[in-house]
Design an enzyme around this catalytic site. Structure first.
Site, PDB file in Angstrom:
ATOM      1  N   ASN A 176      33.322 130.230 -30.583  1.00  0.00           N
ATOM      2  CA  ASN A 176      32.375 129.113 -30.491  1.00  0.00           C
ATOM      3  C   ASN A 176      31.169 129.487 -31.344  1.00  0.00           C
ATOM      4  O   ASN A 176      30.345 130.302 -30.932  1.00  0.00           O
ATOM      5  CB  ASN A 176      31.964 128.896 -29.025  1.00  0.00           C
ATOM      6  CG  ASN A 176      30.912 127.802 -28.906  1.00  0.00           C
ATOM      7  OD1 ASN A 176      30.610 127.094 -29.878  1.00  0.00           O
ATOM      8  ND2 ASN A 176      30.351 127.652 -27.707  1.00  0.00           N
ATOM      9  N   GLY A 193      24.875 135.099 -23.805  1.00  0.00           N
ATOM     10  CA  GLY A 193      23.849 135.575 -24.729  1.00  0.00           C
ATOM     11  C   GLY A 193      22.857 136.557 -24.116  1.00  0.00           C
ATOM     12  O   GLY A 193      21.782 136.781 -24.677  1.00  0.00           O
ATOM     13  N   GLU A 232      32.518 130.636 -17.725  1.00  0.00           N
ATOM     14  CA  GLU A 232      31.362 131.183 -18.434  1.00  0.00           C
ATOM     15  C   GLU A 232      30.150 131.163 -17.499  1.00  0.00           C
ATOM     16  O   GLU A 232      29.460 130.134 -17.401  1.00  0.00           O
ATOM     17  CB  GLU A 232      31.030 130.334 -19.669  1.00  0.00           C
ATOM     18  CG  GLU A 232      32.091 130.346 -20.735  1.00  0.00           C
ATOM     19  CD  GLU A 232      31.494 130.162 -22.135  1.00  0.00           C
ATOM     20  OE1 GLU A 232      31.778 130.999 -23.000  1.00  0.00           O
ATOM     21  OE2 GLU A 232      30.736 129.192 -22.349  1.00  0.00           O
ATOM     22  N   HIS A 257      30.249 122.656 -22.078  1.00  0.00           N
ATOM     23  CA  HIS A 257      29.560 123.939 -22.249  1.00  0.00           C
ATOM     24  C   HIS A 257      28.192 123.878 -21.571  1.00  0.00           C
ATOM     25  O   HIS A 257      27.534 122.840 -21.574  1.00  0.00           O
ATOM     26  CB  HIS A 257      29.396 124.239 -23.745  1.00  0.00           C
ATOM     27  CG  HIS A 257      28.983 125.655 -23.989  1.00  0.00           C
ATOM     28  ND1 HIS A 257      27.686 126.075 -23.855  1.00  0.00           N
ATOM     29  CD2 HIS A 257      29.700 126.751 -24.329  1.00  0.00           C
ATOM     30  CE1 HIS A 257      27.630 127.377 -24.112  1.00  0.00           C
ATOM     31  NE2 HIS A 257      28.837 127.816 -24.399  1.00  0.00           N
ATOM     32  N   SER A 296      28.827 137.030 -23.270  1.00  0.00           N
ATOM     33  CA  SER A 296      28.513 138.383 -23.757  1.00  0.00           C
ATOM     34  C   SER A 296      29.758 139.242 -23.985  1.00  0.00           C
ATOM     35  O   SER A 296      29.725 140.458 -23.780  1.00  0.00           O
ATOM     36  CB  SER A 296      27.540 139.086 -22.814  1.00  0.00           C
ATOM     37  OG  SER A 296      26.311 138.388 -22.771  1.00  0.00           O
ATOM     38  N   LYS A 318      28.769 127.608 -32.203  1.00  0.00           N
ATOM     39  CA  LYS A 318      27.553 126.860 -31.841  1.00  0.00           C
ATOM     40  C   LYS A 318      26.912 126.300 -33.114  1.00  0.00           C
ATOM     41  O   LYS A 318      27.629 125.865 -34.013  1.00  0.00           O
ATOM     42  CB  LYS A 318      26.610 127.764 -31.042  1.00  0.00           C
ATOM     43  CG  LYS A 318      27.340 128.417 -29.850  1.00  0.00           C
ATOM     44  CD  LYS A 318      26.478 129.185 -28.899  1.00  0.00           C
ATOM     45  CE  LYS A 318      27.319 129.748 -27.766  1.00  0.00           C
ATOM     46  NZ  LYS A 318      26.555 130.446 -26.750  1.00  0.00           N
ATOM     47  N   GLU A 355      25.420 124.858 -22.465  1.00  0.00           N
ATOM     48  CA  GLU A 355      24.311 124.471 -23.347  1.00  0.00           C
ATOM     49  C   GLU A 355      24.228 122.950 -23.485  1.00  0.00           C
ATOM     50  O   GLU A 355      23.147 122.410 -23.742  1.00  0.00           O
ATOM     51  CB  GLU A 355      24.464 125.167 -24.710  1.00  0.00           C
ATOM     52  CG  GLU A 355      24.104 126.640 -24.591  1.00  0.00           C
ATOM     53  CD  GLU A 355      24.810 127.556 -25.568  1.00  0.00           C
ATOM     54  OE1 GLU A 355      25.379 127.065 -26.551  1.00  0.00           O
ATOM     55  OE2 GLU A 355      24.796 128.780 -25.311  1.00  0.00           O
TER      56      GLU A 355
HETATM   57  P1  13P Z   1      27.945 134.733 -26.104  1.00  0.00           P
HETATM   58  O1  13P Z   1      29.294 135.329 -26.398  1.00  0.00           O
HETATM   59  O2  13P Z   1      27.018 134.741 -27.274  1.00  0.00           O
HETATM   60  O3  13P Z   1      27.344 135.264 -24.837  1.00  0.00           O
HETATM   61  O4  13P Z   1      28.198 133.161 -25.838  1.00  0.00           O
HETATM   62  C1  13P Z   1      29.211 132.791 -24.970  1.00  0.00           C
HETATM   63  C2  13P Z   1      29.426 131.344 -25.111  1.00  0.00           C
HETATM   64  O5  13P Z   1      28.565 130.527 -24.785  1.00  0.00           O
HETATM   65  C3  13P Z   1      30.707 130.897 -25.686  1.00  0.00           C
HETATM   66  O6  13P Z   1      30.914 129.543 -25.468  1.00  0.00           O
END
Ligand code: 13P
Length: 249
Positions: free
Chosen positions: A11, A176, A170, A99, A211, A13, A101
């Protein structure tokens, strides 16, 4: 029971400009080609702006493409939005929906996400549905399993096609941050996610994201309940992403 084929998803982003993004696609494709035949699936979800050019790079290779979000409608007066069918036009096979976010920054509700899941499956995409608890929810005393199962049920349309569904666990507090649940805790939430679907759950792949990096992926992948990874920042580096992918083999 046949073993579920593992899946690793990148992903990206809102990272990857035209040149840097396509270089990354080609670097990952090169690694996947060199590792043929693969016994796991690889999906890249670049920003929508890269999809068309990336589809040429992955054509005929083991790497598949996915999208990061879509609208609920097939078309219409929705400025700035993209429909699921528009992504299938470009060769996408998968789509990330729900997601955290988008749930957070765009206020997406479970109900809206369920509509998106239905629209995406109608367009022929396999949905990677994200669920996960926040730190605040955990502090209120509820178990991660209960929170996630409730969120999952509410984010599924009534007519969901489990054959075209992947769920990604997740935990929001693990995205992150460098923090993660233990592999045992991940396995137990993943198992609960699978059990939500009853018998149909045996074929639903349940991933972990949050992470994930080349150093911690092995211990998580050692768990049978983990069918692969949804990787954020570590997927922006071809070597790092492939080192995680290899743990799925
Ligand atoms: P990270 O791997 O940067 O923690 O992000 C995970 C994520 O949101 C994948 O969709």
């Amino acid at each position: 029971m046949a073993k579920r084929r593992r899946l690793i998803v990148a992903n990206w982003k809102m990272y990857g400009r035209l040149t840097s993004g396509l270089v990354l696609v080609r670097d990952i494709v090169e690694k996947a080609e060199a590792a043929r035949p693969l016994n796991f699936d690889v999906v890249l979800c670049p920003p929508a702006t890269l999809t068309w050019a990336a589809s040429e790079s992955v054509m005929g290779t083991p790497v598949m493409l996915g999208a990061q979000d879509c609208h609920t409608a097939t078309h219409g007066a929705y400025t700035g939005d993209i429909s699921a069918a528009m992504f299938t036009d470009l060769g996408c096979r998968y789509i990330i929906l729900g997601h955290s976010e988008r749930r957070g920054a765009h206020g997406e509700s479970n109900e809206l996400i369920a509509q998106k899941v239905e629209a995406a499956q109608l367009a022929g995409l396999t949905v990677i549905l994200c669920v996960g608890e926040t730190a605040a929810e955990l502090e209120s005393g509820a178990s991660a399993t209960d929170i996630v199962q409730k969120q999952l049920r509410a984010s599924l349309p009534k007519n969901v096609k489990t054959a075209h569904l992947v769920v990604a666990y997740e935990p929001v507090w693990a995205i992150g941050t460098g923090q993660q649940p233990s592999p045992e805790d991940i396995a137990s939430v993943n198992k609960a996610i699978r059990q939500t679907f009853g018998e149909a759950g045996e074929t639903v792949r349940v991933l972990y994201g949050g992470s994930v990096n080349p150093s911690n992926a092995g211990a998580i992948a050692a768990r049978d309940e983990v069918d692969g990874f949804l990787v954020g920042s570590a997927s922006l580096n071809a070597d790092g992403f492939w080192a995680i992918a290899e743990k799925c083999g």
